[in-house]
Scaffold this motif. Structure first.
Motif, PDB file in Angstrom:
ATOM      1  N   ASP B 303       0.805  -1.222   0.000  1.00  0.00           N
ATOM      2  CA  ASP B 303       0.000   0.000   0.000  1.00  0.00           C
ATOM      3  C   ASP B 303       0.841   1.277   0.000  1.00  0.00           C
ATOM      4  O   ASP B 303       0.348   2.362   0.282  1.00  0.00           O
ATOM      5  CB  ASP B 303      -0.985   0.006   1.173  1.00  0.00           C
ATOM      6  N   LYS B 304       2.112   1.155  -0.295  1.00  0.00           N
ATOM      7  CA  LYS B 304       3.036   2.285  -0.453  1.00  0.00           C
ATOM      8  C   LYS B 304       3.371   2.977   0.863  1.00  0.00           C
ATOM      9  O   LYS B 304       3.731   4.147   0.869  1.00  0.00           O
ATOM     10  CB  LYS B 304       2.468   3.316  -1.436  1.00  0.00           C
ATOM     11  N   THR B 305       3.190   2.292   1.951  1.00  0.00           N
ATOM     12  CA  THR B 305       3.580   2.899   3.217  1.00  0.00           C
ATOM     13  C   THR B 305       4.525   1.983   3.977  1.00  0.00           C
ATOM     14  O   THR B 305       4.598   0.791   3.717  1.00  0.00           O
ATOM     15  CB  THR B 305       2.371   3.157   4.143  1.00  0.00           C
ATOM     16  N   ILE B 306       5.213   2.600   4.911  1.00  0.00           N
ATOM     17  CA  ILE B 306       6.056   1.868   5.850  1.00  0.00           C
ATOM     18  C   ILE B 306       5.469   2.119   7.224  1.00  0.00           C
ATOM     19  O   ILE B 306       5.096   3.252   7.524  1.00  0.00           O
ATOM     20  CB  ILE B 306       7.489   2.415   5.821  1.00  0.00           C
ATOM     21  N   ARG B 307       5.354   1.091   8.011  1.00  0.00           N
ATOM     22  CA  ARG B 307       4.835   1.309   9.360  1.00  0.00           C
ATOM     23  C   ARG B 307       5.779   0.733  10.391  1.00  0.00           C
ATOM     24  O   ARG B 307       6.428  -0.290  10.146  1.00  0.00           O
ATOM     25  CB  ARG B 307       3.457   0.670   9.502  1.00  0.00           C
ATOM     26  N   ILE B 308       5.825   1.390  11.528  1.00  0.00           N
ATOM     27  CA  ILE B 308       6.645   0.899  12.636  1.00  0.00           C
ATOM     28  C   ILE B 308       5.715   0.437  13.739  1.00  0.00           C
ATOM     29  O   ILE B 308       4.839   1.184  14.171  1.00  0.00           O
ATOM     30  CB  ILE B 308       7.576   2.000  13.166  1.00  0.00           C
ATOM     31  N   PHE B 309       5.899  -0.795  14.140  1.00  0.00           N
ATOM     32  CA  PHE B 309       5.063  -1.358  15.207  1.00  0.00           C
ATOM     33  C   PHE B 309       5.911  -1.630  16.438  1.00  0.00           C
ATOM     34  O   PHE B 309       7.049  -2.064  16.309  1.00  0.00           O
ATOM     35  CB  PHE B 309       4.472  -2.692  14.765  1.00  0.00           C
ATOM     36  N   PRO B 310       5.351  -1.390  17.628  1.00  0.00           N
ATOM     37  CA  PRO B 310       6.004  -1.936  18.811  1.00  0.00           C
ATOM     38  C   PRO B 310       5.827  -3.449  18.787  1.00  0.00           C
ATOM     39  O   PRO B 310       4.831  -3.944  18.274  1.00  0.00           O
ATOM     40  CB  PRO B 310       5.243  -1.321  19.977  1.00  0.00           C
ATOM     41  N   LYS B 311       6.785  -4.167  19.342  1.00  0.00           N
ATOM     42  CA  LYS B 311       6.747  -5.622  19.183  1.00  0.00           C
ATOM     43  C   LYS B 311       5.526  -6.256  19.847  1.00  0.00           C
ATOM     44  O   LYS B 311       5.084  -7.313  19.463  1.00  0.00           O
ATOM     45  CB  LYS B 311       8.024  -6.254  19.724  1.00  0.00           C
ATOM     46  N   ASP B 312       4.976  -5.574  20.858  1.00  0.00           N
ATOM     47  CA  ASP B 312       3.799  -6.135  21.503  1.00  0.00           C
ATOM     48  C   ASP B 312       2.559  -5.270  21.307  1.00  0.00           C
ATOM     49  O   ASP B 312       1.624  -5.332  22.075  1.00  0.00           O
ATOM     50  CB  ASP B 312       4.064  -6.343  22.987  1.00  0.00           C
ATOM     51  N   GLY B 313       2.570  -4.443  20.282  1.00  0.00           N
ATOM     52  CA  GLY B 313       1.427  -3.566  20.043  1.00  0.00           C
ATOM     53  C   GLY B 313       0.685  -3.965  18.789  1.00  0.00           C
ATOM     54  O   GLY B 313       1.283  -4.289  17.768  1.00  0.00           O
ATOM     55  N   GLY B 314      -0.610  -3.950  18.869  1.00  0.00           N
ATOM     56  CA  GLY B 314      -1.409  -4.347  17.724  1.00  0.00           C
ATOM     57  C   GLY B 314      -1.521  -3.272  16.655  1.00  0.00           C
ATOM     58  O   GLY B 314      -1.930  -3.559  15.536  1.00  0.00           O
ATOM     59  N   HIS B 315      -1.175  -2.056  17.022  1.00  0.00           N
ATOM     60  CA  HIS B 315      -1.262  -0.979  16.045  1.00  0.00           C
ATOM     61  C   HIS B 315       0.075  -0.286  15.908  1.00  0.00           C
ATOM     62  O   HIS B 315       0.878  -0.281  16.836  1.00  0.00           O
ATOM     63  CB  HIS B 315      -2.329   0.025  16.455  1.00  0.00           C
ATOM     64  N   SER B 316       0.256   0.334  14.755  1.00  0.00           N
ATOM     65  CA  SER B 316       1.551   0.929  14.494  1.00  0.00           C
ATOM     66  C   SER B 316       1.708   2.219  15.277  1.00  0.00           C
ATOM     67  O   SER B 316       0.743   2.902  15.570  1.00  0.00           O
ATOM     68  CB  SER B 316       1.697   1.206  13.012  1.00  0.00           C
ATOM     69  N   ARG B 317       2.940   2.558  15.593  1.00  0.00           N
ATOM     70  CA  ARG B 317       3.178   3.816  16.269  1.00  0.00           C
ATOM     71  C   ARG B 317       3.551   4.898  15.263  1.00  0.00           C
ATOM     72  O   ARG B 317       3.592   6.064  15.588  1.00  0.00           O
ATOM     73  CB  ARG B 317       4.264   3.659  17.332  1.00  0.00           C
ATOM     74  N   GLU B 318       3.844   4.486  14.037  1.00  0.00           N
ATOM     75  CA  GLU B 318       4.314   5.460  13.068  1.00  0.00           C
ATOM     76  C   GLU B 318       3.991   4.971  11.665  1.00  0.00           C
ATOM     77  O   GLU B 318       3.990   3.778  11.403  1.00  0.00           O
ATOM     78  CB  GLU B 318       5.825   5.607  13.230  1.00  0.00           C
ATOM     79  N   VAL B 319       3.673   5.903  10.778  1.00  0.00           N
ATOM     80  CA  VAL B 319       3.502   5.532   9.381  1.00  0.00           C
ATOM     81  C   VAL B 319       4.269   6.518   8.504  1.00  0.00           C
ATOM     82  O   VAL B 319       4.184   7.724   8.697  1.00  0.00           O
ATOM     83  CB  VAL B 319       1.997   5.473   8.997  1.00  0.00           C
ATOM     84  N   TYR B 320       5.062   5.988   7.598  1.00  0.00           N
ATOM     85  CA  TYR B 320       5.856   6.822   6.695  1.00  0.00           C
ATOM     86  C   TYR B 320       5.364   6.633   5.271  1.00  0.00           C
ATOM     87  O   TYR B 320       5.077   5.521   4.848  1.00  0.00           O
ATOM     88  CB  TYR B 320       7.338   6.427   6.748  1.00  0.00           C
ATOM     89  N   HIS B 321       5.300   7.711   4.550  1.00  0.00           N
ATOM     90  CA  HIS B 321       4.926   7.619   3.147  1.00  0.00           C
ATOM     91  C   HIS B 321       5.388   8.877   2.457  1.00  0.00           C
ATOM     92  O   HIS B 321       5.549   9.925   3.100  1.00  0.00           O
ATOM     93  CB  HIS B 321       3.412   7.483   3.011  1.00  0.00           C
ATOM     94  N   THR B 322       5.626   8.795   1.176  1.00  0.00           N
ATOM     95  CA  THR B 322       5.840  10.014   0.393  1.00  0.00           C
ATOM     96  C   THR B 322       5.036   9.873  -0.871  1.00  0.00           C
ATOM     97  O   THR B 322       4.587   8.787  -1.227  1.00  0.00           O
ATOM     98  CB  THR B 322       7.315  10.217  -0.013  1.00  0.00           C
ATOM     99  N   LYS B 323       4.869  10.976  -1.536  1.00  0.00           N
ATOM    100  CA  LYS B 323       4.065  10.950  -2.752  1.00  0.00           C
ATOM    101  C   LYS B 323       4.694  10.035  -3.792  1.00  0.00           C
ATOM    102  O   LYS B 323       4.019   9.377  -4.550  1.00  0.00           O
ATOM    103  CB  LYS B 323       3.974  12.360  -3.317  1.00  0.00           C
TER     104      LYS B 323
END
Lengths: 736, 417
Positions: B303-323
């Motif tokens: 989906d053209k994004t990069i996400r950073i997840f904590p190892k025990d978290g169900g949701h990402s803490r960060e999402v990176y994307h550029t045009k």
């Protein structure tokens, strides 16, 4: 038999790795058994049964033969030996349709095999079918997996430790910075030349260190006797004691310099009382001492009676006497003098004060009041010159005796005595500190409320089962707006306000309708929410700063001016009556807050209705709900204040609406919020401790994955428990 | 007569050198510093706002490949080098500090499927669509020398993945089966099969170094022990996993990137159910890599994004994307825990900060202290609605935003049924 075993193993996967050690051992034995099986089969194929490894036989058991045979029949084609004759498939029966008899194969078999064939002939039992390949593979897999799972589980303690750690420093195995001790560098080096050897021989003979070139055995012993840390603690405690003492001395000095008469009077009175008390005690505990004291008192009284002091016969008294006729103060002063005299010449317990005779005595007495007892203890002969050595915290009977003995011996061995006393005092000090340390041990628990709490949270997240990792991450609030400046964040807040504002309004409308219900509900709701007021449990005290008087005494002219100004202001604001406005406003608020009666009568029901007809009074009474008792307003007795008891919407925006995840009750959460972290409120050390980052990485260092060393380290750490002493070592600096 | 004069001990206020900060005598009497909670709250709010303002994660893009970047590898001993292989068989070695390509070589015909650097850092292995495994020297060839591999192994089938043992001269490849190779031999030491499916990735466990895991195209993940003759265990999922990554600090956890838009963290001892399901992506997850601290991992998605997840978290803490970034195919977390590298379809490798608002470079002592304090404040007040709202706000491209919304609706509907 083989089959039975395999069944046993098949059940294994159900058993967790956390079963008892006994079962683990069993498992390992089993697994060894099984692991050996394929090898056994291979042997079988290659060399025939007679060469079978006896160990393998033992491991596999009597069933091995059967299994081997099953395989042989299917795989023998692959044999690479050029021994066609040996193969049973190679043995041809004579004539078509004839079957191969066992006897055809006999001549080729060895003696051992022949025996076995004979026994086989006797038994009529058919062999069990061997397991299918899939089946055996599954067994192997299961066993291997169990093995690996137990192997991997040994990392559990390390992982848990890391999860609970306050701080993790990466890379993991960093070498301590700084220069290495020379013995480590030199360790690899050996004496080679004859000269070197000679030197080493000499060194050896004299018990001089070789490998560890810094310390001789004697030195090492002394190090063992007292570690550096202990010495440090000792030193620090002594330091503190000295500081305390000098502090007391300074205080006493300050006290001595106070010239206020009133202070002195009060002070002396208190002291006298104290002395009386002491005397009473002495009578009970130490009658001899009391007698002596009494004698002293008697002496004091005699002296007082003899002297002309306080008799109003001095120069000062005479001058006062002249003035006494006109001056009340002078009269009073004289009266006081007489009173003092009376007091001092009174007999026995009430006339205790004998040290008011001269200033110096008095001063000393004053110091007594402030200083701890030890400061005024009889000074020892040896160390009169050294003010540091006077200090004593507590005194025990034995030591008293010792001291008395020493007093007898007097100054013969001055230096030695000094030394001994030093030691004694040091020990006493240390004992004192030991006690204090024990007390502190309990205090620490309170001190580290925050860290404790974090550990609670971590404890929550880390539960006994490995599988349950608690997910406390919330989804990101992804939107189409981009934050690029601070203003954007402000805007974000604003949108938030507009979103949350609406439900609040609804709530208020409802509140008007059914007052009582909502009031109780509200109370509940309020309880559910965490209010800022409650979060701040400690009431912020108002700081009263003494204001410097800025206005000078107002002269008459100024007064007039001021009056003029007041008049002007009155004139200017003649129209608006602020006070009455305020009262009106307050009344309005009160009325709005009062619960109202609700009239639910519907015209026409049960009687005639129509234009001009009003429902009957009876009916109206019936359908009118009485208003509930109004709750007493907080500002009911404060005429100048309006206190709103409604929720402040502007604050609710910033308040936490529900208990956040890892917390179990409000008190927990509030306690985390309560203690401030910044350096405005905390000392530098605590700030450092509190703001310790969770993960520290070194700039530009490669962080390697965890190695075996960590496992060993954690096991070592587990072996030696965390002691109180260790804590002291680390924090001795903070205490002092 | 005694004259009283104000006098102070200069030790209390004079600096030792002019480079010292001014001494500030402090009075910690709490009555002098009221409203501590309110003041710290305001500070926390400001800190979160500033964090968002300074969140500029994108550092650089490395362009030079002439086809999509298919795989990357970190250098094992050098932080500043990166190896990348593209879909046209070209391999490039980059210098990250200079942000330039230092060496280019035509490694394979067709895709470069996998690259791995030997633990010593002197050579690296590549596999490609031309059924070969090649070992190359890390040093570029001298003047006049030809660019030639040290060794070439011709396999029977296409290799799709590759990984090297952490301490020994052993590596593993996957394709039709998972093979364990000795560096000295031209035929595999061991090969594992389980069923007839092909494998898409294989990874050695960095902690328990004899263990491996692989993702098969029959939607399964298979565990192996290098010392055993048979595979250990297999878990079949609802959709195929593309890659997996072991936690470098926790021996028995691994995370796999799945086609069903989410990532699954498993405890290898209990494969019945995942420990955590990480979902936020709105398309297939193509690659995953753990941070060297083992606390977080980064995932790359279609989906053209990069996400950073904590190892025990169900949701990402960060999402990176550029045009300009298209489907992200491979991702790596640098070995110093500071940067993230992503290779994507549109032939670029991008360098990101792992912590979006972190100040790079050496921090002064006071800067670091302030950063620590702010971090703790943010942690302390993270549950307060305003702080939470600002801290968790992220900008997303329109289509991803709507897709995520749609997915949420779908999930809700499924749950209601």
């Amino acid at each position: 038999m083989k089959l039975k075993k395999s069944k046993k193993i098949k059940k294994r996967p159900g058993i967790n790795d956390e079963t008892s050690a006994v079962s683990d051992e069993m498992q390992e034995e089993d697994s060894e058994d099984i692991a050996a099986v394929p090898d056994a089969i291979r042997y079988d194929e290659d060399e025939g049964e007679e060469d079978l490894n006896p160990e393998l036989k033992e491991q596999v058991g009597p069933g091995h033969r059967l299994l081997g045979r099953g395989h042989r029949s299917t795989r023998l084609e692959e044999r690479s030996e050029a021994a066609l004759l040996v193969s049973e498939f190679g043995a041809n029966a004579e004539g078509d349709g004839a079957k191969i008899e066992l006897s055809d194969l006999l001549p080729t078999a060895s003696k051992k095999a022949q025996k076995q064939i004979e026994t086989l002939k006797k038994s009529n039992r058919t062999l069990d079918t061997p397991l299918s390949r899939q089946e055996t593979e599954r067994i192997h897999r299961d066993v291997a997996f169990q093995k690996v799972a137990t192997e991997v589980s040994q990392w559990k303690s390390v992982i848990q430790q890391n999860q609970q750690a306050e701080q993790l420093v990466f890379p993991l195995n960093q070498e301590p910075s700084g220069p290495k001790p020379i013995e480590h560098v030199v360790a690899g080096w050996k004496a080679q030349t004859p000269l070197e050897q000679e030197i080493f021989a000499v060194l050896n003979a004299n018990k001089q260190p070789i490998n560890n070139p810094i310390l001789t055995p004697a030195e090492e012993e002394s190090i063992k006797a007292m570690s550096l840390e202990e010495a440090k603690i000792r030193r620090a405690e002594l330091q503190k004691a000295r500081a305390l003492q000098s502090y007391y001395e300074a205080k006493a000095r300050r006290d001595r310099k106070i010239k206020s008469k009133k202070y002195r009077k009060v002070h002396n009175k208190a002291k006298r009382k104290e002395m009386l008390k002491q005397f009473d005690e002495m009578v009970k505990t130490n009658p001899e001492g009391a007698l002596e004291e009494l004698k002293k008192l008697e002496m004091g009284r005699m002296q007082e009676r003899m002297s002309l002091k306080h008799q109003n016969s001095g120069k000062w008294a005479k001058s006062k006497a002249i003035m006494a006729k006109y001056d009340e103060d002078a009269r009073k002063a004289m009266q006081q003098q007489l009173e003092i005299n009376k007091e001092l010449t009174q007999k026995v317990a009430t006339a205790l004060n004998n040290d008011e005779e001269d200033e110096d005595d008095e001063e000393e007495a004053d110091t007594e009041e402030v200083l701890p007892d030890f400061v005024n203890d009889v000074e020892k002969a040896g160390d009169a010159s050294n003010p540091w050595m006077r200090g004593k915290l507590t005194e025990e009977e034995q030591e008293k005796e010792q001291e008395s003995k020493m007093a007898e011996e007097v100054i013969l061995l001055e230096d030695e005595e000094e030394m001994e006393e030093e030691v004694n005092e040091e020990e006493k000090l240390l004992r004192e500190f030991e006690n204090r340390r024990k007390q502190q041990e309990e205090d620490i628990v309170d001190e580290t409320a925050l860290s404790e709490f974090t550990s609670i949270i971590r404890g929550l997240t880390q539960k006994p089962e490995v599988e349950t990792i608690v997910d406390n991450s919330t989804p990101l609030e992804e939107g189409l707006t981009r934050i690029q400046t601070l203003e954007d964040t402000e805007k974000l807040q604003e949108t938030d306000i507009s979103e949350t504002a609406e439900p609040e309004v609804v709530e208020i409308v409802q509140a008007d309708e059914t007052a009582k219900e909502t009031s109780t509900k509200k109370a509940k709701k309020r309880k559910r929410n965490i209010e800022l007021k409650e979060v701040i449990t400690k009431e912020s005290r108002v700081v009263t700063v003494p204001l410097k008087v800025t206005t000078e005494e107002v002269g008459e002219e100024d007064m007039e001016d001021e009056m003029d100004q007041r008049g002007l202001i009155k004139e200017a604001f003649a129209g608006d009556d602020v006070i009455s406005d305020f009262l009106k406003e307050k009344r309005k608020k009160e009325d709005a807050g009062k619960p109202k009666a609700i009239d639910l009568t519907l015209p026409g029901w049960g009687e005639w209705g129509g234009k001009g007809l009003k429902p009957s009074r009876k009916k109206r009474q019936r359908f009118r709900t009485k208003p509930a008792q109004a709750v007493v307003r907080k500002d009911a007795k404060l005429p100048e204040v309006i206190m709103s008891e409604q929720r402040d919407k502007s604050i609710t925006l910033h308040q936490v609406s529900s208990l956040p995840f890892p917390f179990e009750n409000y008190a927990q959460f509030e306690s985390t919020i309560r203690c401030p972290l910044g350096r405005t409120w905390n000392s530098e050390k605590t700030v450092k401790k509190v703001t310790l980052p969770r993960v520290v990485t070194q700039l530009g260092a490669i962080i390697e994955p965890m190695g075996r060393e960590e496992l060993k380290k954690s096991q070592q750490q587990k072996a030696e428990p965390h002691t109180w002493k260790k804590w002291m070592e680390n924090n001795i600096g903070d205490i002092i | 007569m005694k004259v009283k004069v104000l006098s102070r001990n200069p030790d209390d206020y004079v600096r030792e050198t002019k480079y010292d900060i001014q001494r500030v005598p402090r009075n910690y009497d709490p009555s002098l510093h009221p409203f501590e909670v309110n003041r710290e709250y305001a500070r926390a709010l400001n800190a979160t706002k500033l964090e968002r303002v300074f969140a500029k994660p994108f550092l650089a893009s490395l362009d030079g490949h002439r086809d999509g970047v298919n795989c990357m590898a970190k250098h094992s001993t050098n932080l500043s080098s990166l190896l990348s292989g593209s879909c046209d068989g070209e391999l490039k070695i980059w210098n990250l500090t200079k942000r330039e390509c230092v060496r280019t070589l035509q490694a394979h015909e067709g895709f470069v499927r996998g690259i791995v650097v030997r633990f010593c850092g002197t050579s690296f292995f590549t596999v490609g669509d031309d059924k070969t495994i090649k070992q190359w020297k890390m040093q570029s060839p001298g003047y006049g020398e030809e660019e030639e591999p040290l060794n070439t192994i011709l396999g029977k089938t296409v290799f799709t993945g590759l990984d090297h043992h952490r301490r020994e001269g052993v590596f593993a490849t996957c394709g039709q089966q998972v093979d364990i190779w000795d560096e000295q031999r031209s035929s595999p030491v061991r090969s594992f099969t389980w069923g007839v499916d092909s494998f898409s990735s294989v990874r050695f466990n960095p902690v328990e170094t004899e263990l491996l895991a692989s993702c098969a195209s029959d939607r399964s993940i298979v565990l192996y022990d290098m010392r055993e003759a048979t595979p250990l265990k297999k878990v079949v999922m609802t959709m195929r996993s593309n890659t997996l990554c072991w936690n470098p600090m926790e021996a028995y956890y691994f995370t796999c990137a799945n086609e069903d838009y989410s990532l699954y963290t498993y405890d290898m001892r209990n494969l019945e159910q995942p420990v955590v399901v990480h979902m936020d992506h709105v398309s297939a997850v193509l690659d995953v890599d753990f941070s060297p601290t083992g606390k977080e991992f980064v995932s790359a998605s279609f989906d053209k994004t990069i996400r950073i997840f904590p190892k025990d978290g169900g949701h990402s803490r960060e999402v990176y994307h550029t045009k300009r970034m298209q489907h992200v195919i491979c991702i790596k977390w640098s070995a110093d825990n500071k940067y993230i590298l992503s290779g994507s379809d549109e032939m670029n490798i991008r360098l990101w900060k792992a912590n979006a608002s972190e100040k790079l470079g050496v921090l002064a002592h006071r800067e670091r202290e302030a950063a620590n304090y702010n971090q703790k404040l943010k942690e302390k007040y993270q549950h307060h609605p305003q702080v939470k709202r600002i801290a968790r706000h992220r900008h997303l491209p329109k289509n991803i935003y709507h897709q995520a919304k749609e997915l949420r609706v779908m999930r809700e509907a499924r749950r209601r049924k």
